[in-house]
Enzyme design. Structure first.
Site, PDB file in Angstrom:
ATOM      1  N   HIS A 140       0.857  -1.183   0.000  1.00  0.00           N
ATOM      2  CA  HIS A 140       0.000   0.000   0.000  1.00  0.00           C
ATOM      3  C   HIS A 140       0.896   1.237   0.000  1.00  0.00           C
ATOM      4  O   HIS A 140       0.928   2.024   0.955  1.00  0.00           O
ATOM      5  CB  HIS A 140      -0.942  -0.006   1.204  1.00  0.00           C
ATOM      6  CG  HIS A 140      -2.242  -0.693   0.924  1.00  0.00           C
ATOM      7  ND1 HIS A 140      -3.147  -0.216  -0.010  1.00  0.00           N
ATOM      8  CD2 HIS A 140      -2.789  -1.833   1.434  1.00  0.00           C
ATOM      9  CE1 HIS A 140      -4.201  -1.021  -0.047  1.00  0.00           C
ATOM     10  NE2 HIS A 140      -4.005  -2.008   0.808  1.00  0.00           N
ATOM     11  N   ASP A 145      -4.683   1.971   2.306  1.00  0.00           N
ATOM     12  CA  ASP A 145      -5.030   1.289   3.547  1.00  0.00           C
ATOM     13  C   ASP A 145      -5.582   2.284   4.570  1.00  0.00           C
ATOM     14  O   ASP A 145      -6.534   1.993   5.294  1.00  0.00           O
ATOM     15  CB  ASP A 145      -3.828   0.532   4.112  1.00  0.00           C
ATOM     16  CG  ASP A 145      -2.564   1.389   4.200  1.00  0.00           C
ATOM     17  OD1 ASP A 145      -2.426   2.361   3.432  1.00  0.00           O
ATOM     18  OD2 ASP A 145      -1.689   1.065   5.024  1.00  0.00           O
ATOM     19  N   TYR A 342      -7.517   9.624 -16.843  1.00  0.00           N
ATOM     20  CA  TYR A 342      -8.389  10.252 -15.868  1.00  0.00           C
ATOM     21  C   TYR A 342      -8.603  11.723 -16.203  1.00  0.00           C
ATOM     22  O   TYR A 342      -7.668  12.422 -16.592  1.00  0.00           O
ATOM     23  CB  TYR A 342      -7.795  10.151 -14.469  1.00  0.00           C
ATOM     24  CG  TYR A 342      -7.675   8.743 -13.929  1.00  0.00           C
ATOM     25  CD1 TYR A 342      -8.340   7.682 -14.535  1.00  0.00           C
ATOM     26  CD2 TYR A 342      -6.897   8.475 -12.813  1.00  0.00           C
ATOM     27  CE1 TYR A 342      -8.238   6.396 -14.041  1.00  0.00           C
ATOM     28  CE2 TYR A 342      -6.786   7.188 -12.304  1.00  0.00           C
ATOM     29  CZ  TYR A 342      -7.453   6.155 -12.921  1.00  0.00           C
ATOM     30  OH  TYR A 342      -7.347   4.879 -12.432  1.00  0.00           O
ATOM     31  N   GLU A 415       0.405   7.288  11.925  1.00  0.00           N
ATOM     32  CA  GLU A 415      -0.968   6.954  12.307  1.00  0.00           C
ATOM     33  C   GLU A 415      -1.630   8.022  13.169  1.00  0.00           C
ATOM     34  O   GLU A 415      -2.845   7.966  13.393  1.00  0.00           O
ATOM     35  CB  GLU A 415      -0.993   5.607  13.031  1.00  0.00           C
ATOM     36  CG  GLU A 415      -0.689   4.438  12.099  1.00  0.00           C
ATOM     37  CD  GLU A 415      -0.688   3.105  12.816  1.00  0.00           C
ATOM     38  OE1 GLU A 415      -0.561   3.106  14.070  1.00  0.00           O
ATOM     39  OE2 GLU A 415      -0.807   2.065  12.143  1.00  0.00           O
TER      40      GLU A 415
END
Length: 436
Positions: A140, A145, A342, A415
């Site tokens: 990832h 994630d 895109y 985190e």
């Protein structure tokens, strides 16, 4: 040297964003009401656990079977209407509030990249798989994630308030944002083609992307935010001859080199530089077999980037004209093929202005204006259908030696940013449903 270059790129991006603050209007106002913040606090251990599990078990685009199963099970446990198998592995959960109101969509992408992880984490990926006929690591490396875990956390918070919600929330978990495998369709475009907005069309859609800026910072801008991404191929047809007698043929290598230089005048001399930045890059040139043979043909491939739909059309036209006419001037021909990728990811100005106070409430003076990002995102397809807002969440650690750009094998997400992501997605949904 490679490590220093990666660090330098990320550091430049951080500097650009931090230099453009948007000052908070109400820095003392709490991000969320106490009862909602308590729900966020309660779900955070699960958010961290989900993120680490997804990180340790990454799956490539259109192959997110385990990932989709975990997400679907969670949404079903919250009592939502859940549909699976959209665009191969996509999952959509619908949370109908207890009161009438608008529909808001929240989106997270699920796929990982064919990158071998080089970050020393207890939950580092050890996954390998086949990609384009090669054995590759899977990681990832773009942070999806984090996106999934954040949206699952927001789903838990909002589901706990279902009776109070004035409207409906769609939770879109999308596969293959990084592109579908060769020969397959996928991603946001396929989810829309399979009708996720047909039965229930949202009034707005929100998405976020983790980015190597200081952890907990949010960056957003009105209008074009991430570039369109189109590819092109140019085949220059000349006439083969001996390398010692170039006048006896037509040299496609020389013509191709002239085309490369001519293409650079498109953004620098042919487009209005005050409108939007644009990029024309030739990434590969192939032609010839040996030193004393001028070949028949040369093939070139490259990428086109811009932040404005009209400019995108102009670039396509000018690439074709430039290549064909330079080739014709030498007696050669150029066949140009442009493949649409895109679209521009453009934030709806009215929606972005309306929701900026929400983001300010969440992060105070850590809300900044995002620079233009020349990478591309298929969130653009949703934002072309309904008003959309896409923003960036900083996940860079304080240690500069741990700051690397997305797609690096050293990409690391702090985190401490996860609660900010859950707060932001929750607050955007609540504030949009509640109205001004």
């Amino acid at each position: 040297m490679k490590k220093m270059l990666l660090l330098s790129a990320a550091t430049v991006l951080v500097t650009n964003i931090v230099m453009a603050p948007v000052h908070a209007q109400n820095p003392s106002q709490p991000a969320l009401p106490d009862n909602v913040q308590a729900r966020v606090d309660d779900v955070m251990p699960d958010v961290v656990a989900w993120r680490r599990d997804f990180h340790q078990h990454p799956e490539l685009g259109n192959r997110e079977f385990r990932t989709a199963g975990i997400i679907a099970e969670h949404l079903e446990s919250l009592g939502m209407e859940v549909e699976t198998g959209i665009a191969h592995t996509g999952v959509v959960g619908v949370l109908r509030g207890g009161q009438p109101g608008p529909v808001v969509a929240l989106r997270a992408d699920m796929d990982a990249l064919p990158v071998e992880e080089r970050v020393d984490l207890p939950f580092a990926s050890q996954v390998t798989t086949q990609y384009n006929g090669q054995e590759v690591g899977v990681m990832h490396a773009c942070g999806h994630d984090n996106h999934m875990a954040i949206l699952m956390g927001a789903a838990s918070v909002l589901a706990g308030m279902q009776a109070e919600l004035p409207g409906t929330v769609m939770f879109i978990f999308q596969p293959a944002e990084e592109g579908a495998p060769e020969g397959e369709e996928g991603g946001a475009e396929l989810m829309l083609a399979e009708g996720i907005f047909d039965a229930m069309r949202p009034d707005a859609v929100f998405g976020l992307h983790v980015w190597p800026i200081p952890a907990g910072v949010i960056a957003v801008r009105e209008g074009g935010t991430m570039a369109s991404s189109d590819s092109f191929s140019i085949t220059v047809q000349g006439q083969q001859t001996h390398g010692a007698a170039p006048w006896a043929g037509i040299d496609p290598i020389v013509v191709a080199s002239q085309i490369v230089m001519g293409l650079q005048t498109i953004p620098s001399r042919q487009l209005n530089a005050t409108t939007t930045p644009s990029i024309v890059t030739v990434g590969a040139i192939n032609g010839g077999l040996r030193s004393n043979i001028i070949p028949d043909s040369v093939e070139m491939i490259g990428t086109l980037r811009t932040f404005d739909a009209d400019t995108r059309t102009q670039i396509h036209q000018r690439v074709t004209r430039t290549a064909e006419q330079i080739a014709a001037s030498a007696g050669a021909t150029a066949e140009v093929e442009i493949n649409l990728g895109y679209p521009v990811t453009a934030n709806d100005p009215d929606l972005t202005r309306a929701m900026q106070p929400t983001l300010q409430r969440v992060v105070g003076d850590r809300l900044t204006e995002s620079p233009l990002i020349t990478g591309a995102e298929d969130f653009s397809y949703y934002a072309n259908e309904v008003p959309g807002m896409f923003f960036f969440l900083g996940i860079a650690a304080d240690d500069p030696e741990m700051v690397y750009p997305n797609h690096s094998p050293f990409f690391y997400a702090d985190e401490s940013a996860l609660p900010v992501g859950v707060q932001a997605m929750t607050a955007l949904a609540l504030d949009f449903l509640s109205g001004p």
